[in-house]
Design a protein around this motif. Structure first.
Motif, short mmCIF file in Angstrom:
data_model
loop_
_atom_site.label_atom_id
_atom_site.label_comp_id
_atom_site.label_asym_id
_atom_site.label_seq_id
_atom_site.Cartn_x
_atom_site.Cartn_y
_atom_site.Cartn_z
N LEU A 455 0.09 97.77 -18.06
CA LEU A 455 -0.01 98.02 -18.86
C LEU A 455 -1.04 98.74 -19.83
CD1 LEU A 455 0.80 99.44 -22.28
CD2 LEU A 455 0.42 96.54 -22.79
N GLU A 456 -2.45 97.50 -19.12
CA GLU A 456 -3.68 97.51 -19.43
C GLU A 456 -4.20 98.47 -18.66
OE1 GLU A 456 -2.34 94.76 -19.29
OE2 GLU A 456 -2.70 93.02 -20.28
N THR A 457 -3.66 98.76 -18.12
CA THR A 457 -4.25 99.73 -16.16
C THR A 457 -4.03 101.12 -16.93
OG1 THR A 457 -3.90 97.75 -14.46
CG2 THR A 457 -4.85 99.96 -14.14
N ALA A 458 -3.23 100.73 -17.00
CA ALA A 458 -1.75 102.57 -17.62
C ALA A 458 -3.40 102.91 -19.20
CB ALA A 458 -0.93 102.69 -18.49
N LEU A 459 -3.22 101.94 -20.17
CA LEU A 459 -3.61 102.10 -21.17
C LEU A 459 -5.69 103.13 -20.70
CD1 LEU A 459 -2.47 99.80 -23.86
CD2 LEU A 459 -2.16 102.04 -23.67
N SER A 460 -5.67 102.03 -20.06
CA SER A 460 -7.75 102.44 -19.93
C SER A 460 -7.77 103.49 -18.77
CB SER A 460 -7.83 101.34 -18.35
OG SER A 460 -8.03 100.17 -18.18
N ALA A 461 -6.79 104.00 -17.87
CA ALA A 461 -6.54 105.75 -17.41
C ALA A 461 -6.64 106.89 -18.72
CB ALA A 461 -5.36 105.95 -16.59
N TYR A 462 -5.54 106.11 -19.68
CA TYR A 462 -4.76 106.72 -21.19
C TYR A 462 -7.31 107.34 -22.30
CZ TYR A 462 -2.29 109.33 -24.71
OH TYR A 462 -1.81 109.61 -25.13
N ARG A 463 -7.14 106.74 -22.06
CA ARG A 463 -8.46 105.81 -22.15
C ARG A 463 -9.32 106.97 -21.98
NH1 ARG A 463 -12.72 101.88 -24.12
NH2 ARG A 463 -14.30 103.20 -25.55
N ALA A 464 -10.17 106.39 -20.61
CA ALA A 464 -10.93 107.71 -19.70
C ALA A 464 -10.29 108.66 -19.19
CB ALA A 464 -11.06 106.94 -18.29
N THR A 465 -9.18 108.92 -19.90
CA THR A 465 -9.34 110.36 -19.35
C THR A 465 -8.90 112.09 -20.54
OG1 THR A 465 -7.35 110.15 -17.64
CG2 THR A 465 -8.86 109.77 -16.49
N GLY A 466 -7.67 110.76 -21.31
CA GLY A 466 -6.86 111.32 -22.21
C GLY A 466 -5.63 112.05 -21.46
N ILE A 467 -5.24 111.71 -20.19
CA ILE A 467 -3.89 111.80 -20.07
C ILE A 467 -3.08 111.04 -19.52
CG2 ILE A 467 -2.79 112.75 -17.08
CD1 ILE A 467 -5.55 113.68 -16.23
N ALA A 468 -1.91 111.25 -20.13
CA ALA A 468 -0.90 110.56 -20.32
C ALA A 468 -0.86 110.30 -19.75
CB ALA A 468 0.52 111.12 -20.89
N THR A 469 -0.26 108.22 -19.36
CA THR A 469 -0.09 107.42 -18.73
C THR A 469 0.42 106.58 -18.57
OG1 THR A 469 -2.56 107.76 -17.78
CG2 THR A 469 -1.60 106.20 -17.00
N TRP A 470 1.86 106.32 -17.95
CA TRP A 470 2.43 105.57 -18.68
C TRP A 470 2.50 104.34 -17.27
CZ3 TRP A 470 7.74 109.24 -18.24
CH2 TRP A 470 7.76 109.75 -18.92
N SER A 471 2.90 102.57 -17.29
CA SER A 471 2.81 101.91 -16.69
C SER A 471 4.57 102.01 -16.91
CB SER A 471 2.93 100.62 -17.54
OG SER A 471 3.28 98.92 -17.51
N THR A 472 4.39 101.28 -15.02
CA THR A 472 5.80 100.57 -14.70
C THR A 472 5.86 99.23 -14.24
OG1 THR A 472 4.75 101.04 -12.22
CG2 THR A 472 5.68 102.88 -12.76
N VAL A 473 5.36 98.65 -15.21
CA VAL A 473 4.87 97.41 -14.72
C VAL A 473 4.73 96.34 -13.85
CG1 VAL A 473 5.97 95.23 -15.85
CG2 VAL A 473 6.33 97.52 -17.00
N ASN A 474 5.43 96.84 -12.71
CA ASN A 474 4.63 95.93 -11.18
C ASN A 474 4.86 97.18 -10.23
OD1 ASN A 474 7.50 96.03 -10.62
ND2 ASN A 474 8.27 94.08 -11.33
N ALA A 475 4.54 97.13 -9.13
CA ALA A 475 4.50 97.34 -7.89
C ALA A 475 5.60 98.23 -7.19
CB ALA A 475 3.92 96.45 -6.35
N GLN A 476 7.33 96.73 -7.09
CA GLN A 476 8.18 97.90 -7.09
C GLN A 476 8.71 98.61 -8.27
OE1 GLN A 476 9.75 96.42 -4.33
NE2 GLN A 476 11.70 97.50 -4.83
N LEU A 477 8.68 98.21 -8.86
CA LEU A 477 8.93 99.54 -10.17
C LEU A 477 8.43 101.11 -10.12
CD1 LEU A 477 9.80 97.86 -13.40
CD2 LEU A 477 11.32 98.33 -11.56
N MET A 478 6.67 100.85 -9.43
CA MET A 478 6.21 102.01 -9.12
C MET A 478 7.16 102.55 -8.26
SD MET A 478 3.32 103.64 -8.86
CE MET A 478 1.85 102.74 -9.79
N LYS A 479 7.55 102.24 -6.48
CA LYS A 479 8.05 102.58 -5.56
C LYS A 479 9.28 103.42 -6.44
CE LYS A 479 6.48 99.13 -2.40
NZ LYS A 479 7.43 98.07 -1.54
N THR A 480 9.89 102.65 -7.48
CA THR A 480 11.38 103.32 -7.50
C THR A 480 11.38 104.29 -8.85
OG1 THR A 480 11.84 101.52 -9.39
CG2 THR A 480 12.14 101.03 -6.57
N PHE A 481 10.05 104.49 -9.04
CA PHE A 481 9.50 105.63 -10.25
C PHE A 481 10.34 106.51 -10.16
CE2 PHE A 481 7.02 109.15 -12.73
CZ PHE A 481 7.80 107.90 -14.25
#
Length: 568
Positions: A455-481
């Motif tokens: 969550l913190e990483t997604a919010l960091s990217a959102y704040r820095a770029t203004g591009i909507a960024t979602w969180s997958t919680v962990n690496a396993q869910l990243m693979k299946t997004f």
């Protein structure tokens, strides 16, 4: 005679039996096997509490190392402990279970006179080649210097641990075609130069984009050979037997070429070899009727089975888990509330204070002022140990439907709560699937979506770029997004871990989305990993370097547009 196992056959045979297999193949796990779900010394790194097995380890075999990360099942755990490949691990587990074996087909020898007709075509010559393990790749400014043009790089690590970074725009295409990802053994071949027309940015004295111009130039072309995709099958025993049984006509045995024969092995050969294997291996089957192991291990197994049965009976009640999830969600407050001060302090320390109004529109992040924290006691029953402020986020499927909740327990001062696990996910209701889900923090704009693990990483990217960024919680869910409709480009703000878990997950998703026509950019932090840290993420970049540590938004969008225009 050479044999092998089907992965699905072994997985079926090991269902519910992982404790016994782990005890047999990894005796150093005994402290963790005696206390599943409890922290014990790590079998790799030592210490006091750096490792634990999952509470359902008898079914999954998985565990977590505080340094190296999650091992989702027993295969991953044994591969980590023993340094085995998956094929090696499958053989060891299959032998331990005495699972059903499959035997390789017989082989025949091609005389040297026929070999000339079966020669492979000559390979293209290359001007440059480099071989090693692929440890990093992605788009970046050439040599990672802000003043240079966008390019693409791949970093290989040699057998001696020396890393070498290779640059070239065409590397992206070559890697995609090879299917290579981090951890694969590859050879990169430079096939020469070809004439191309590229778009170059023209900047003013302040670094602002004035216009773009097309120029004629030459570009290196690349080929990537993915050695990890080639699975070599063992042929030694059959080859030796056939070579001894058949005259080689005076030719050296090393010149005889072996290929698979169409005829299957005779039934009596298979039975004889199976009997010989059973008489020499001394493997005791580990099915429920003949489980082997000390009394304490049987006691742990019985206790875990009883706990699993209780949970299943509880969750089988109609709507039980859904009602619990909705109850917690309804008790939460908007994050802009004054009562949510612990959340505000937590976000402020991580420099991710974004506009709360925008986040509240997505309705995927709320605050709970006093959320109960439950923990398993010595008798294996769940007891409430206290209540804490908590950040509560909604994990939703691709259609926006609520699947379950993720909770981050805090102290009143905005620090992580001093509990065994300050981050917890509620159980997924029966009939729902967590795979493909994410925490959608804002609606994608202009077809561009950012993605990160935490969550913190997604919010960091959102704040820095203004591009909507979602969180997958962990690496396993990243693979299946699963990507929502209307998105044509995904920017993955990947974690850079020592274990490379984040990089691998990002590139697995990249390959899958690109196969569906979605453009993907994987960005990794370029900061060095601290000596005692497991890795770094983009929140570390934001805290350490601020927004300037991120790629400039204008240039990032320009890169996306240029890539889209070239693909049309």
């Amino acid at each position: 005679m050479s044999y092998y196992y089907k992965a699905e056959t072994v997985r079926q045979a090991i269902a519910g039996q992982w404790l016994f297999v782990l005890a047999s193949l990894a005796p150093e796990l005994e402290p963790a096997l005696r206390k599943p779900g409890r922290h014990v010394p790590c079998p790799i790194h030592g210490g006091k509490d750096g490792f634990r097995l999952f509470k359902d380890a008898h079914e999954t075999g998985g565990g977590v190392c505080n340094t190296c990360g999650t091992r989702h099942d027993g295969f991953e755990l044994l591969m980590w402990l023993r340094g085995w490949s998956f094929d090696q691990c499958l053989m060891e587990v299959g032998d331990n279970l005495n699972a059903e074996k499959l035997y390789r087909k017989a082989q025949r020898i091609i005389p040297p006179a026929q070999q000339d007709r079966q020669k492979l075509p000559e390979a293209k010559t290359s001007r440059f080649s480099s071989k090693g393990e692929l440890v990093n790749f992605g788009p970046a400014r050439y040599e990672h210097k802000p003043e240079n043009e966008m390019s693409y790089f791949a970093t290989l690590q040699s057998a001696h641990g020396i890393e070498r970074t290779i640059w070239g725009v065409d590397i992206e295409r070559a890697l995609t075609e090879s299917g290579a990802t981090c951890g694969d053994k590859v050879t990169m071949l430079n096939r020469g130069r070809e004439a191309v027309t590229v778009v170059r940015e023209v900047l003013d004295d302040h670094g602002e984009l004035l216009h773009e111009e097309s120029i004629a130039t030459h570009r290196n072309t690349w080929e990537v050979i993915n050695h990890s995709a080639v699975r070599e099958h063992e042929q030694t025993e059959t080859t030796d037997r056939l070579c001894q049984a058949q005259s080689n006509g005076g030719q050296s045995a090393s010149r005889l070429r072996v290929v698979a024969c169409e005829q299957p092995i005779r039934e009596e050969e298979t039975l004889a070899d199976e009997e010989a294997s059973a008489s020499t291996t001394g493997v005791v089957p580990l099915f429920k009727e003949t489980q082997q192991g000390p009394d304490w291990l049987h006691a742990v197994q019985t206790k875990m089975e009883q706990q699993t049965e209780r949970r299943k009976r509880h969750d089988a009640q109609p709507g039980t888990q859904q009602l619990k999830i909705l109850k917690v969600w309804d008790e939460c407050l908007p994050i802009a509330s004054e009562i949510a001060a612990p959340l505000h302090r937590y976000f402020q320390e991580r420099k991710v204070l974004v506009r709360f109004g925008t986040l509240e529109q997505g309705d995927s992040i709320r605050f709970h002022p006093n959320l109960p924290y439950w923990e398993e006691n010595a008798e294996g029953r769940m007891v409430e140990v206290g209540t804490f402020p908590a950040i509560v986020t909604a994990i939703r499927d691709v259609d926006g439907q609520l699947i379950t909740l993720h909770r981050t327990y805090l102290s009143n001062h905005g620090k992580k709560a001093k509990v065994a696990e300050c981050r917890k996910m509620m159980s997924v209701p029966e009939g729902l699937d967590l795979n493909g889900g994410a925490i959608p923090l804002a609606e994608p704009v202009e077809g561009i979506l950012g993605l990160a693990e935490g969550l913190e990483t997604a919010l960091s990217a959102y704040r820095a770029t203004g591009i909507a960024t979602w969180s997958t919680v962990n690496a396993q869910l990243m693979k299946t997004f699963e990507c929502p409709e209307g998105v044509h480009t995904v920017i993955i703000w990947a974690d850079r871990d020592r274990s490379r878990t984040g990089e691998v997950a990002a590139n697995v998703l990249k390959a899958r989305l690109e196969a569906n026509g979605i453009s993907v950019i994987v960005l990794l932090p370029q900061l060095a990993i601290a000596a005692k840290a497991k890795g770094i993420d983009w929140n570390d970049v934001l805290v350490g370097q601020g927004i300037l540590g991120f790629p400039p938004v204008r240039q990032l969008r320009s890169f996306i547009e240029n890539r889209r225009s070239r693909s049309m």
